[in-house]
Design an enzyme around this catalytic site. Structure first.
Site, mmCIF file in Angstrom:
data_model
loop_
_atom_site.group_PDB
_atom_site.id
_atom_site.type_symbol
_atom_site.label_atom_id
_atom_site.label_comp_id
_atom_site.label_asym_id
_atom_site.label_seq_id
_atom_site.Cartn_x
_atom_site.Cartn_y
_atom_site.Cartn_z
ATOM 1 N N ARG A 104 0.881 -1.187 0.000
ATOM 2 C CA ARG A 104 0.000 0.000 0.000
ATOM 3 C C ARG A 104 0.905 1.220 0.000
ATOM 4 N NH1 ARG A 104 -5.455 1.406 3.310
ATOM 5 N NH2 ARG A 104 -6.190 0.014 1.673
ATOM 6 N N HIS A 131 -7.136 0.780 -6.641
ATOM 7 C CA HIS A 131 -7.396 -0.088 -5.484
ATOM 8 C C HIS A 131 -8.081 -1.368 -5.997
ATOM 9 C CE1 HIS A 131 -7.775 -1.348 -1.485
ATOM 10 N NE2 HIS A 131 -8.684 -0.524 -1.014
ATOM 11 N N GLN A 134 -10.073 -4.009 -3.721
ATOM 12 C CA GLN A 134 -11.416 -3.601 -3.281
ATOM 13 C C GLN A 134 -12.446 -3.956 -4.338
ATOM 14 O OE1 GLN A 134 -12.303 -1.996 -0.199
ATOM 15 N NE2 GLN A 134 -14.292 -2.709 -0.943
ATOM 16 N N ASP A 219 -16.971 7.121 -2.105
ATOM 17 C CA ASP A 219 -15.775 6.993 -1.269
ATOM 18 C C ASP A 219 -15.564 8.338 -0.587
ATOM 19 O OD1 ASP A 219 -13.345 6.125 -0.200
ATOM 20 O OD2 ASP A 219 -12.239 6.230 -2.082
ATOM 21 N N CYS A 259 -16.256 1.591 0.024
ATOM 22 C CA CYS A 259 -15.116 0.742 0.395
ATOM 23 C C CYS A 259 -14.764 0.866 1.877
ATOM 24 C CB CYS A 259 -13.915 1.070 -0.487
ATOM 25 S SG CYS A 259 -13.266 2.744 -0.261
ATOM 26 N N ARG A 287 -13.596 -8.724 1.291
ATOM 27 C CA ARG A 287 -12.162 -8.484 1.082
ATOM 28 C C ARG A 287 -11.391 -9.753 1.443
ATOM 29 N NH1 ARG A 287 -10.097 -3.330 1.141
ATOM 30 N NH2 ARG A 287 -8.191 -4.416 0.514
HETATM 31 N N1 NVA Z 1 -9.744 6.731 -1.621
HETATM 32 C C1 NVA Z 1 -9.416 6.289 -0.290
HETATM 33 C C2 NVA Z 1 -9.662 4.825 -0.149
HETATM 34 C C3 NVA Z 1 -9.384 4.260 1.224
HETATM 35 C C4 NVA Z 1 -9.606 2.789 1.300
HETATM 36 C C5 NVA Z 1 -7.971 6.661 0.023
HETATM 37 O O1 NVA Z 1 -7.113 6.488 -0.858
HETATM 38 O O2 NVA Z 1 -7.707 7.129 1.124
HETATM 39 N N1 CP Z 2 -11.318 -0.244 2.058
HETATM 40 C C1 CP Z 2 -10.051 -0.297 2.524
HETATM 41 O O1 CP Z 2 -9.082 -0.549 1.787
HETATM 42 O O2 CP Z 2 -9.964 -0.118 3.861
HETATM 43 P P1 CP Z 2 -8.629 0.077 4.719
HETATM 44 O O3 CP Z 2 -8.051 1.425 4.365
HETATM 45 O O4 CP Z 2 -9.087 -0.004 6.148
HETATM 46 O O5 CP Z 2 -7.654 -1.013 4.359
#
Ligand code: NVA
Ligand code: CP
Length: 306
Positions: A104, A131, A134, A219, A259, A287
């Protein structure tokens, strides 16, 4: 055979993606029936998190343990990655010790650079661009509740962010129409829109986007790394809040997904997750199952006894 990575939904064929989703449903059933299934015994997943996570960390870690393997959490704060060791060097070393690596990160190029230098499969656990994990869960959830998503209409409301980009790729791979409603200047990246052609429409009006839609997804308005823009975004995105009334403008059997984490009172109304059309808890659970299918697909099965 060269190693397979999962940095984007485009790394799999549509057939492989449908296979993963179906396998996720089978693995969920095995777990619900208490069947022990450990094809990844002795296999180790490394998980590099440059951003916070609840679902992604837990689902990969629990998933590996359930499949008989182990997962190791790696934070840049405690590894040499955070002290400037080149990504390519880290990839060389880590992938010689691990059977798969989940990352990540911020820049998507970190993932591609790592993958180029990795002997082990690399999985995108979220980047600024995409992502894909997801989307495996989202597509599994739709299939479980409504059957195939092929030919359906999906509405994305809010920011043209990493999740939105992955929805564009999903529209291509799972064969559905996508309508995106976002404020001017917050469209998804042009490269994703360009590859989608007329499969994806960008609109300004959320009501127009959801008309007749079978799935609505949104989101957060401020993604990780954009915290400095939060106040400006809060004001700009106000007309894009998803409410029960907005769902009423969609198809009668519409589903709502997010998500998570969600911000009630911002991108969703206070009561939206209590609406029976919201399937976010199933979505979050999936997930685990969808990624177990992905791990089984990417990681070679267990060693033989000597
Ligand atoms: N768009 C959000 C998704 C978190 C799972 C982010 O990147 O923070
Ligand atoms: N939806 C998602 O990826 O959640 P987290 O940021 O908690 O991993």
């Amino acid at each position: 055979m060269s190693v397979r990575h999962f940095l984007s939904l485009m790394d799999c064929t549509p057939q492989e993606l449908v296979g993963l989703i179906r396998r996720g449903i089978e693995l969920k059933d095995l777990r619900n029936r208490g069947v022990l299934f450990e094809p990844l015994k002795n296999r180790v997943l490394g998980m590099i998190f440059e951003k916070a996570s609840t679902r992604t960390r837990l689902s990969f870690e629990a998933g590996m343990i359930q499949l008989g393997g182990q997962a190791i959490f790696l934070s840049p704060r405690d590894t040499q990655l955070g002290r400037g060791e080149p990504v390519s060097d880290c990839a060389q070393v880590m992938s010689r010790m691990l059977d798969a690596v989940m990352i990540r990160t911020f820049a998507h190029s970190t993932l591609t650079e790592f993958a180029t230098n990795s002997q082990a499969p690399v999985i995108n656990g979220l980047s600024d661009d995409l992502h894909p994990c997801q989307l495996l869960a989202d597509m599994q959830t739709f299939l479980e509740h409504r059957g195939s998503i092929q030919g359906k209409t999906v509405a994305w409301i809010g920011d043209g962010n990493n999740m939105c980009n992955s929805y564009i790729e999903a529209a291509l791979q799972f064969d559905f129409q996508l309508r995106i409603a976002c404020p001017e200047g917050y469209e998804p990246k042009a490269e994703f829109l360009a590859q989608a052609g007329d499969r994806v429409q960008v609109l300004r009006d959320p009501h127009a986007a959801v008309a007749g839609a079978h799935l609505i997804s949104t989101d957060v308005w401020t993604s990780m790394g954009q915290e400095a823009e939060a106040a400006e975004r809060l004001a700009l995105f106000k007309p894009y809040q998803v409410t029960r009334e907005l769902l009423d403008s969609a198809a009668d059997d519409v589903l709502f997904m997010h998500c998570l984490p969600a911000h009630r009172g911002e991108e969703i109304s206070m009561d939206l997750l209590d609406d029976p059309r919201a399937v976010v808890w199933d979505q979050a659970e999936n997930r685990l199952h969808a990624q177990k299918a992905l791990l089984e697909f990417l990681v070679e099965p267990a060693y033989h006894h000597a």
